[in-house]
Scaffold this active site. Structure first.
Site, PDB file in Angstrom:
ATOM      1  N   GLY A  18      -5.266   0.980   3.875  1.00  0.00           N
ATOM      2  CA  GLY A  18      -6.432   1.809   4.166  1.00  0.00           C
ATOM      3  C   GLY A  18      -6.907   1.636   5.587  1.00  0.00           C
ATOM      4  O   GLY A  18      -6.401   0.789   6.342  1.00  0.00           O
ATOM      5  N   THR A  46      -0.488  -1.238   4.733  1.00  0.00           N
ATOM      6  CA  THR A  46      -1.087   0.102   4.846  1.00  0.00           C
ATOM      7  C   THR A  46      -2.041   0.257   3.650  1.00  0.00           C
ATOM      8  O   THR A  46      -1.796   1.060   2.755  1.00  0.00           O
ATOM      9  CB  THR A  46      -0.003   1.196   4.842  1.00  0.00           C
ATOM     10  OG1 THR A  46       0.898   0.948   3.745  1.00  0.00           O
ATOM     11  CG2 THR A  46       0.782   1.208   6.122  1.00  0.00           C
ATOM     12  N   TYR A  80      -0.495   7.505   1.784  1.00  0.00           N
ATOM     13  CA  TYR A  80       0.375   8.405   2.555  1.00  0.00           C
ATOM     14  C   TYR A  80       0.981   7.722   3.776  1.00  0.00           C
ATOM     15  O   TYR A  80       2.146   7.967   4.111  1.00  0.00           O
ATOM     16  CB  TYR A  80      -0.343   9.724   2.881  1.00  0.00           C
ATOM     17  CG  TYR A  80      -1.216   9.716   4.118  1.00  0.00           C
ATOM     18  CD1 TYR A  80      -0.703  10.062   5.351  1.00  0.00           C
ATOM     19  CD2 TYR A  80      -2.573   9.381   4.042  1.00  0.00           C
ATOM     20  CE1 TYR A  80      -1.519  10.070   6.487  1.00  0.00           C
ATOM     21  CE2 TYR A  80      -3.377   9.399   5.150  1.00  0.00           C
ATOM     22  CZ  TYR A  80      -2.851   9.737   6.380  1.00  0.00           C
ATOM     23  OH  TYR A  80      -3.639   9.746   7.491  1.00  0.00           O
ATOM     24  N   ILE A  81       0.229   6.821   4.411  1.00  0.00           N
ATOM     25  CA  ILE A  81       0.789   6.183   5.615  1.00  0.00           C
ATOM     26  C   ILE A  81       1.935   5.247   5.213  1.00  0.00           C
ATOM     27  O   ILE A  81       3.011   5.242   5.826  1.00  0.00           O
ATOM     28  CB  ILE A  81      -0.319   5.449   6.411  1.00  0.00           C
ATOM     29  CG1 ILE A  81      -1.326   6.475   6.936  1.00  0.00           C
ATOM     30  CG2 ILE A  81       0.280   4.637   7.562  1.00  0.00           C
ATOM     31  CD1 ILE A  81      -2.515   5.891   7.685  1.00  0.00           C
ATOM     32  N   GLU A  91       2.297  -1.234  -4.658  1.00  0.00           N
ATOM     33  CA  GLU A  91       1.108  -0.385  -4.804  1.00  0.00           C
ATOM     34  C   GLU A  91       0.290  -0.856  -6.010  1.00  0.00           C
ATOM     35  O   GLU A  91       0.843  -1.026  -7.096  1.00  0.00           O
ATOM     36  CB  GLU A  91       1.554   1.077  -4.948  1.00  0.00           C
ATOM     37  CG  GLU A  91       0.492   2.052  -5.412  1.00  0.00           C
ATOM     38  CD  GLU A  91      -0.773   2.061  -4.568  1.00  0.00           C
ATOM     39  OE1 GLU A  91      -0.679   2.012  -3.330  1.00  0.00           O
ATOM     40  OE2 GLU A  91      -1.870   2.090  -5.159  1.00  0.00           O
ATOM     41  N   HIS A 141      12.049  37.922   3.839  1.00  0.00           N
ATOM     42  CA  HIS A 141      13.128  37.292   3.070  1.00  0.00           C
ATOM     43  C   HIS A 141      14.299  36.973   3.992  1.00  0.00           C
ATOM     44  O   HIS A 141      14.619  37.793   4.851  1.00  0.00           O
ATOM     45  CB  HIS A 141      13.586  38.249   1.960  1.00  0.00           C
ATOM     46  CG  HIS A 141      14.749  37.714   1.176  1.00  0.00           C
ATOM     47  ND1 HIS A 141      14.597  36.713   0.236  1.00  0.00           N
ATOM     48  CD2 HIS A 141      16.076  38.016   1.222  1.00  0.00           C
ATOM     49  CE1 HIS A 141      15.790  36.434  -0.290  1.00  0.00           C
ATOM     50  NE2 HIS A 141      16.699  37.207   0.305  1.00  0.00           N
ATOM     51  N   ASP A 159     -13.406  10.506  11.676  1.00  0.00           N
ATOM     52  CA  ASP A 159     -13.262   9.415  10.706  1.00  0.00           C
ATOM     53  C   ASP A 159     -14.540   8.595  10.570  1.00  0.00           C
ATOM     54  O   ASP A 159     -14.804   8.020   9.510  1.00  0.00           O
ATOM     55  CB  ASP A 159     -12.116   8.476  11.126  1.00  0.00           C
ATOM     56  CG  ASP A 159     -10.735   9.064  10.829  1.00  0.00           C
ATOM     57  OD1 ASP A 159     -10.668  10.246  10.445  1.00  0.00           O
ATOM     58  OD2 ASP A 159      -9.738   8.342  10.989  1.00  0.00           O
ATOM     59  N   GLY A 214       0.842  -1.199   0.000  1.00  0.00           N
ATOM     60  CA  GLY A 214       0.000   0.000   0.000  1.00  0.00           C
ATOM     61  C   GLY A 214       0.872   1.241   0.000  1.00  0.00           C
ATOM     62  O   GLY A 214       1.513   1.533   1.013  1.00  0.00           O
TER      63      GLY A 214
HETATM   64  P1  FAD Z   1      -9.648   8.407  16.351  1.00  0.00           P
HETATM   65  O1  FAD Z   1      -8.462   9.261  16.491  1.00  0.00           O
HETATM   66  O2  FAD Z   1      -9.490   7.094  15.682  1.00  0.00           O
HETATM   67  O3  FAD Z   1     -10.234   8.220  17.810  1.00  0.00           O
HETATM   68  C1  FAD Z   1     -11.354   7.425  18.063  1.00  0.00           C
HETATM   69  C2  FAD Z   1     -11.298   6.920  19.483  1.00  0.00           C
HETATM   70  O4  FAD Z   1     -12.529   6.267  19.768  1.00  0.00           O
HETATM   71  C3  FAD Z   1     -10.215   5.878  19.732  1.00  0.00           C
HETATM   72  O5  FAD Z   1      -9.364   6.313  20.771  1.00  0.00           O
HETATM   73  C4  FAD Z   1     -10.969   4.605  20.120  1.00  0.00           C
HETATM   74  O6  FAD Z   1     -10.315   3.860  21.135  1.00  0.00           O
HETATM   75  C5  FAD Z   1     -12.283   5.171  20.614  1.00  0.00           C
HETATM   76  N1  FAD Z   1     -13.422   4.250  20.483  1.00  0.00           N
HETATM   77  C6  FAD Z   1     -13.880   3.677  19.347  1.00  0.00           C
HETATM   78  N2  FAD Z   1     -14.979   2.943  19.595  1.00  0.00           N
HETATM   79  C7  FAD Z   1     -15.203   3.045  20.928  1.00  0.00           C
HETATM   80  C8  FAD Z   1     -16.185   2.521  21.785  1.00  0.00           C
HETATM   81  N3  FAD Z   1     -17.190   1.768  21.335  1.00  0.00           N
HETATM   82  N4  FAD Z   1     -16.113   2.816  23.097  1.00  0.00           N
HETATM   83  C9  FAD Z   1     -15.121   3.596  23.586  1.00  0.00           C
HETATM   84  N5  FAD Z   1     -14.164   4.133  22.821  1.00  0.00           N
HETATM   85  C10 FAD Z   1     -14.208   3.867  21.498  1.00  0.00           C
HETATM   86  N6  FAD Z   1      -4.262  12.673  10.019  1.00  0.00           N
HETATM   87  C11 FAD Z   1      -3.846  13.923   9.765  1.00  0.00           C
HETATM   88  O7  FAD Z   1      -4.668  14.827   9.677  1.00  0.00           O
HETATM   89  N7  FAD Z   1      -2.510  14.213   9.619  1.00  0.00           N
HETATM   90  C12 FAD Z   1      -1.566  13.257   9.710  1.00  0.00           C
HETATM   91  O8  FAD Z   1      -0.371  13.537   9.551  1.00  0.00           O
HETATM   92  C13 FAD Z   1      -1.974  11.920   9.972  1.00  0.00           C
HETATM   93  N8  FAD Z   1      -1.062  10.928  10.088  1.00  0.00           N
HETATM   94  C14 FAD Z   1      -1.482   9.663  10.385  1.00  0.00           C
HETATM   95  C15 FAD Z   1      -0.535   8.669  10.517  1.00  0.00           C
HETATM   96  C16 FAD Z   1      -0.912   7.374  10.821  1.00  0.00           C
HETATM   97  C17 FAD Z   1       0.128   6.298  10.964  1.00  0.00           C
HETATM   98  C18 FAD Z   1      -2.297   7.081  11.018  1.00  0.00           C
HETATM   99  C19 FAD Z   1      -2.733   5.698  11.371  1.00  0.00           C
HETATM  100  C20 FAD Z   1      -3.250   8.069  10.900  1.00  0.00           C
HETATM  101  C21 FAD Z   1      -2.858   9.366  10.580  1.00  0.00           C
HETATM  102  N9  FAD Z   1      -3.786  10.401  10.423  1.00  0.00           N
HETATM  103  C22 FAD Z   1      -3.358  11.672  10.129  1.00  0.00           C
HETATM  104  C23 FAD Z   1      -5.244  10.150  10.543  1.00  0.00           C
HETATM  105  C24 FAD Z   1      -5.746  10.601  11.906  1.00  0.00           C
HETATM  106  O9  FAD Z   1      -5.067   9.891  12.903  1.00  0.00           O
HETATM  107  C25 FAD Z   1      -7.246  10.355  11.992  1.00  0.00           C
HETATM  108  O10 FAD Z   1      -7.890  11.012  10.934  1.00  0.00           O
HETATM  109  C26 FAD Z   1      -7.800  10.912  13.312  1.00  0.00           C
HETATM  110  O11 FAD Z   1      -7.182  10.309  14.411  1.00  0.00           O
HETATM  111  C27 FAD Z   1      -9.312  10.668  13.379  1.00  0.00           C
HETATM  112  O12 FAD Z   1      -9.788  11.214  14.563  1.00  0.00           O
HETATM  113  P2  FAD Z   1     -11.115  10.674  15.247  1.00  0.00           P
HETATM  114  O13 FAD Z   1     -11.236  11.453  16.503  1.00  0.00           O
HETATM  115  O14 FAD Z   1     -12.207  10.675  14.278  1.00  0.00           O
HETATM  116  O15 FAD Z   1     -10.805   9.134  15.578  1.00  0.00           O
END
Ligand code: FAD
Length: 466
Positions: free
Chosen positions: A269, A267, A182-183, A202, A443, A310, A179
């Site tokens: 998705g 990676t 970006y990740i 890819e 600059h 997300d 994959g």
């Molecule tokens: P999340 O951060 O996923 O948080 C959701 C939380 O809900 C989790 O802690 C989980 O434990 C909790 N949860 C889920 N279901 C339950 C439940 N039923 N009960 C209790 N708790 C629950 N984005 C960027 O913008 N810039 C970047 O540079 C970037 N780099 C990344 C690099 C990597 C390696 C990865 C994996 C992701 C990256 N992202 C980046 C994406 C970014 O991390 C996500 O878009 C972001 O974290 C989403 O935020 P969220 O609050 O929607 O969900």
């Protein structure tokens, strides 16, 4: 069952959920956040922050290797992987501790456990101490996403997801990354800089699918220079243990190739975590991809149930989730005009060189019927980029030919993940290319490249020989 009564219950403490909770508390709401893992979610614990920390370390090693160009010889840098992982974890702890402190200051209750929606006004939580029912007028779903994989490629000792790749115990001598999004590219580059022999597999014709190929091409060239093998139009078909290592079969145009590796990183998705939330109890069904549909305020079809981050759709980016969290909080608090109405959401990719873009590409603008004018300026003609030893890439500005309004900006080069903010402000404010060109930029700095790209929209870039 124990019961807690509150105004709002937020499921998930990632950048969408925790930001929403804090803003709700600022508006005077009583908030309970249910989080089963650590505060900060994917982003702070196993996503944005730890990946960028490791990427810096890899870049540091790469810079040390090439420092002889400046007359500085340091030799091949040695990596203490355990110390690097500890250092990275320290940054994570500081940030997640900061969220915990903010929760305490704002009297936000963190209920550590797994949430399941029982009704529009009740969420049941399994905690270590037993079941708790939280009743609230509003429920915000911010449950985020998790890494996906293929059947037969389940995560484990030999197959890492991004989570394991961010806390390695040993540096694999050979790493196959399945994959090239970006990740995969960010982590693949870290491992290559740290000393692994990296191959990217890819399926689409180029790396970073969804990114303007004009930008991704620059990164592909640099990745190859760093010793990364990139196999595009290629499919990882099977893997097995072989001797002390692994063998991966990759298909390209009907031809099979067996590749030896020590570790696989998948990676391919991420999928929203919306399956086990009890959404049916409030009459909601996620779409085919698992996202929860919402309106402009991030309210679902069920009144008083909201979805952000997300779990609520693309782009799956931290800053999009936080912005949705703020919009939903304002709507819940009854603030007039509350809506998620961002004109644009910038995207940033921390490869070497970095990529950032916001708004429309040239092709998208034309498809939408705009007559466009393009301005382009290279980092190779910028003094600051040269003195940083990062004089690669360019900034491209897409402006409407009729009124000069900036429609989109694409960047590949040094620190463009920082520079893109100026372009985002310009688009949100409806500024023209001339507005940015006439703004005096300090600059020598990298933002001068954006200024000159805006001048180039009118054929007036001073430092261009075009
Ligand atoms: P999340 O951060 O996923 O948080 C959701 C939380 O809900 C989790 O802690 C989980 O434990 C909790 N949860 C889920 N279901 C339950 C439940 N039923 N009960 C209790 N708790 C629950 N984005 C960027 O913008 N810039 C970047 O540079 C970037 N780099 C990344 C690099 C990597 C390696 C990865 C994996 C992701 C990256 N992202 C980046 C994406 C970014 O991390 C996500 O878009 C972001 O974290 C989403 O935020 P969220 O609050 O929607 O969900």
């Amino acid at each position: 069952m124990a019961e807690i009564k509150t105004d709002v219950v937020v499921i998930g403490a990632g950048p969408a959920g925790y930001v929403c909770a804090i803003r709700l508390a600022q508006y005077g709401k009583k908030v309970v956040v249910v989080e089963e893992a650590e505060l900060g979610g994917t982003c702070l614990n196993v996503g944005c922050i730890p990946s960028k920390a490791l990427i810096l370390a890899g870049q540091f090693m790469e810079d040390a290797r090439s420092a002889s160009e400046m007359g500085i010889t340091v030799g091949e840098p040695k990596l203490d992987l355990a110390q690097l992982v500890d250092w990275k974890q320290g940054i994570v702890k500081r940030l997640t501790g900061g969220v915990e402190m903010l929760f305490k200051k704002r009297s936000i209750e963190w209920l550590k456990g797994t949430a399941r929606i029982a009704s529009p006004n009740a969420v049941d939580v399994k905690t270590a101490e037993g079941a708790v029912r939280v009743t609230a007028l509003d429920v915000v779903v911010a449950s985020g996403s998790e890494p996906s994989t293929f059947p037969g490629w389940e995560f484990g000792e030999h197959i890492w997801s991004s989570t394991e790749a961010l806390a390695p115990k040993k540096l694999p001598a050979r790493l196959v990354v399945v994959g090239g999004g970006y990740i995969g590219m960010e982590l693949g580059m870290f491992y290559a800089h740290a000393g692994s022999k990296v191959t990217i597999v890819e399926a689409t014709p180029g790396i970073l699918p969804g990114t303007d190929p004009e930008l991704s091409k620059v990164v592909a060239r640099k990745a190859k220079k760093a010793g990364i093998e990139i196999l595009t139009g290629s499919f990882a078909r099977e893997w097995k243990k072989k001797g002390k290592g692994l063998e991966i079969t990759v298909e390209n145009g009907g031809e099979m190739r067996a590749m030896a590796s020590d570790q696989i990183l998948m990676t391919v998705g991420r999928k929203p975590r919306t399956q086990d939330l009890g959404l049916d109890a409030v009459g909601l069904t996620p779409d085919k991809q698992g996202f929860i549909a919402t309106d402009h305020q991030r309210q679902t079809r069920t009144r008083h149930v909201w979805a952000i981050g997300d779990a609520a759709g693309q782009p799956m980016l931290a800053h999009k989730g936080s912005a949705e969290g703020l919009a939903a909080a304002a709507a819940i608090a009854g603030k007039p005009g509350a809506a998620f109405d961002a004109k644009v959401v910038p995207a940033v990719i921390f490869t070497d060189p970095e990529i950032a873009y916001v708004g429309l590409t040239e092709a998208e603008a034309k498809e939408k019927g705009h007559e466009v004018r393009i301005g382009k300026f290279s980092f190779g003609a910028n003094g600051r980029a040269l003195s940083l030893r990062r004089a690669e890439g360019f900034v491209k500005v897409v402006a409407d030919a009729q009124d000069d309004v900036i429609l989109g900006v694409q960047m590949v080069g040094p620190e463009v993940t920082e520079l893109i903010a100026e372009a985002a402000v310009a688009i949100e404010a409806g500024l023209t290319a001339e507005d940015l060109a006439l703004t005096v930029h300090a600059h020598p700095t990298l933002p001068e490249v954006l200024m000159e790209a805006c001048e180039d929209v009118h054929g007036l870039a001073v430092h261009s020989a075009k």
